[in-house]
Design a protein around this motif. Structure first.
Motif, PDB file in Angstrom:
ATOM      1  N   ALA A 223      35.983  52.959  37.677  1.00 17.96           N
ATOM      2  CA  ALA A 223      37.392  53.115  37.304  1.00 17.96           C
ATOM      3  C   ALA A 223      38.304  52.549  38.389  1.00 17.96           C
ATOM      4  O   ALA A 223      39.319  51.904  38.089  1.00 17.96           O
ATOM      5  N   PHE A 224      37.946  52.774  39.656  1.00 13.10           N
ATOM      6  CA  PHE A 224      38.753  52.270  40.769  1.00 13.10           C
ATOM      7  C   PHE A 224      38.748  50.741  40.789  1.00 13.10           C
ATOM      8  O   PHE A 224      39.801  50.107  40.929  1.00 13.10           O
ATOM      9  N   LEU A 225      37.575  50.151  40.633  1.00 16.11           N
ATOM     10  CA  LEU A 225      37.476  48.692  40.673  1.00 16.11           C
ATOM     11  C   LEU A 225      38.157  48.055  39.467  1.00 16.11           C
ATOM     12  O   LEU A 225      38.781  46.984  39.577  1.00 16.11           O
ATOM     13  N   HIS A 226      38.062  48.701  38.302  1.00 17.40           N
ATOM     14  CA  HIS A 226      38.787  48.196  37.133  1.00 17.40           C
ATOM     15  C   HIS A 226      40.286  48.245  37.376  1.00 17.40           C
ATOM     16  O   HIS A 226      41.012  47.291  37.051  1.00 17.40           O
ATOM     17  N   ALA A 227      40.778  49.356  37.927  1.00 22.59           N
ATOM     18  CA  ALA A 227      42.211  49.484  38.181  1.00 22.59           C
ATOM     19  C   ALA A 227      42.690  48.400  39.135  1.00 22.59           C
ATOM     20  O   ALA A 227      43.780  47.836  38.962  1.00 22.59           O
ATOM     21  N   HIS A 228      41.892  48.103  40.148  1.00 25.39           N
ATOM     22  CA  HIS A 228      42.244  47.024  41.073  1.00 25.39           C
ATOM     23  C   HIS A 228      42.365  45.700  40.334  1.00 25.39           C
ATOM     24  O   HIS A 228      43.339  44.958  40.508  1.00 25.39           O
ATOM     25  N   ARG A 229      41.394  45.408  39.487  1.00 26.72           N
ATOM     26  CA  ARG A 229      41.414  44.143  38.748  1.00 26.72           C
ATOM     27  C   ARG A 229      42.590  44.079  37.783  1.00 26.72           C
ATOM     28  O   ARG A 229      43.243  43.041  37.647  1.00 26.72           O
ATOM     29  N   PHE A 230      42.873  45.187  37.105  1.00 31.52           N
ATOM     30  CA  PHE A 230      44.009  45.222  36.172  1.00 31.52           C
ATOM     31  C   PHE A 230      45.312  44.974  36.921  1.00 31.52           C
ATOM     32  O   PHE A 230      46.172  44.221  36.447  1.00 31.52           O
ATOM     33  N   PHE A 231      45.475  45.605  38.082  1.00 28.41           N
ATOM     34  CA  PHE A 231      46.705  45.421  38.868  1.00 28.41           C
ATOM     35  C   PHE A 231      46.870  43.955  39.254  1.00 28.41           C
ATOM     36  O   PHE A 231      47.960  43.386  39.121  1.00 28.41           O
ATOM     37  N   VAL A 232      45.786  43.343  39.720  1.00 33.70           N
ATOM     38  CA  VAL A 232      45.851  41.939  40.130  1.00 33.70           C
ATOM     39  C   VAL A 232      46.208  41.041  38.946  1.00 33.70           C
ATOM     40  O   VAL A 232      47.096  40.176  39.037  1.00 33.70           O
ATOM     41  N   LEU A 233      45.553  41.243  37.815  1.00 31.40           N
ATOM     42  CA  LEU A 233      45.787  40.397  36.652  1.00 31.40           C
ATOM     43  C   LEU A 233      47.184  40.587  36.062  1.00 31.40           C
ATOM     44  O   LEU A 233      47.754  39.657  35.500  1.00 31.40           O
ATOM     45  N   SER A 234      47.737  41.799  36.186  1.00 28.45           N
ATOM     46  CA  SER A 234      49.046  42.040  35.603  1.00 28.45           C
ATOM     47  C   SER A 234      50.142  41.223  36.272  1.00 28.45           C
ATOM     48  O   SER A 234      51.184  40.963  35.690  1.00 28.45           O
ATOM     49  N   GLY A 235      49.894  40.794  37.504  1.00 27.45           N
ATOM     50  CA  GLY A 235      50.865  39.973  38.203  1.00 27.45           C
ATOM     51  C   GLY A 235      50.366  38.587  38.521  1.00 27.45           C
ATOM     52  O   GLY A 235      50.874  37.928  39.422  1.00 27.45           O
ATOM     53  N   ALA A 236      49.371  38.124  37.747  1.00 28.39           N
ATOM     54  CA  ALA A 236      48.699  36.859  38.089  1.00 28.39           C
ATOM     55  C   ALA A 236      49.527  35.624  37.783  1.00 28.39           C
ATOM     56  O   ALA A 236      49.332  34.589  38.392  1.00 28.39           O
ATOM     57  N   ASP A 237      50.442  35.685  36.813  1.00 28.69           N
ATOM     58  CA  ASP A 237      51.217  34.494  36.464  1.00 28.69           C
ATOM     59  C   ASP A 237      52.488  34.382  37.287  1.00 28.69           C
ATOM     60  O   ASP A 237      53.071  35.380  37.632  1.00 28.69           O
TER      61      ASP A 237
END
Length: 237
Positions: A223-237
């Motif tokens: 869950a922690f690693l998914h949250a990290h990835r989601f946070f990164v992708l949400s601001g990727a553009d």
């Protein structure tokens, strides 16, 4: 009686550009949240991750295998309507941050906490403008009001999608500081997760591994690693 699961009804799941961001289309029909709001996310990278989850489904759709979709739904339906309250709830972790509550003994654990957690508090002081002070024991000791305000201001500036991910980064680790560290490029998220489990790892070294606790820890790590990835992708553009 077996639980009903929806069957796959589409051939292709694709990200699409739409008003306000990016959506996901199933054979040209846009995906909606469970509450019937349009599933629109802030970046193409996040839309691609969600579309990949839909594309990977088999004959039956398994919501449990779609964490990006689930977190995006939460951002839209749960976080957005109460954004300030969610932000403040997370900011409040700063006044009882895991990294600040230290053991009185044994000496080896005291040293390990200082060696591994003090650098994170130093990082927060330098990078976040917030010096939190460690204390011995479990009794609450209020932190500096200005430090807490600086941290809270940063949390309140997050978008609803960032907050949806930040919620798990903070709640799963028990640390606002580790949560912030996981949102930037300076730290490896797996290392941060290990820091959050310092006390548990000490107990395992001392008393042995509990299989049930280990299984729960693996679930929380995912869950922690998914949250990290989601946070990164949400601001990727």
């Amino acid at each position: 009686m077996s639980e009903w699961t929806p069957r796959r009804f589409y051939e292709q799941a694709t990200p699409t550009e739409t008003s306000g961001g990016y959506g996901i289309a199933l054979d040209g029909h846009r995906v909606m949240t469970p509450g019937k709001s349009a599933l629109v996310v802030p970046s193409r990278a996040l839309a691609e991750a969600i579309a990949a989850e839909w594309q990977a489904q088999g004959e039956k759709i398994d919501p449990g295998s779609m964490p990006f979709t689930r977190t995006a739904n939460s951002a839209i339906e749960k976080v957005a309507p109460q954004k300030d309250a969610v932000a403040q709830m997370l900011a409040d972790y700063g006044d009882s941050d895991l990294l600040c509550y230290r053991a009185a003994e044994p000496d080896a654990l005291v040293r390990r906490q200082a060696d591994l957690w003090d650098p994170m508090l130093d990082w927060a002081a330098a990078s976040l403008g917030a010096r939190l002070v460690p204390v011995t024991g479990i009794m609450h000791a209020p932190q500096d009001a200005m430090a807490l305000k600086n941290l809270a201001d940063r949390v309140h500036r997050m978008t609803e999608f960032e907050l949806a991910a930040f919620h798990d980064l903070v709640a799963v680790s028990g640390s606002l500081i580790l949560g912030f560290a996981a949102t930037g490029p300076d730290h490896d998220p797996d290392d941060l997760w290990s820091l959050s489990r310092l006390d548990e790892c000490w107990q395992e070294e001392t008393w042995g591994v509990d299989e049930e606790a280990q299984a729960l820890a693996l679930h929380k790590r995912a869950a922690f690693l998914h949250a990290h990835r989601f946070f990164v992708l949400s601001g990727a553009d």
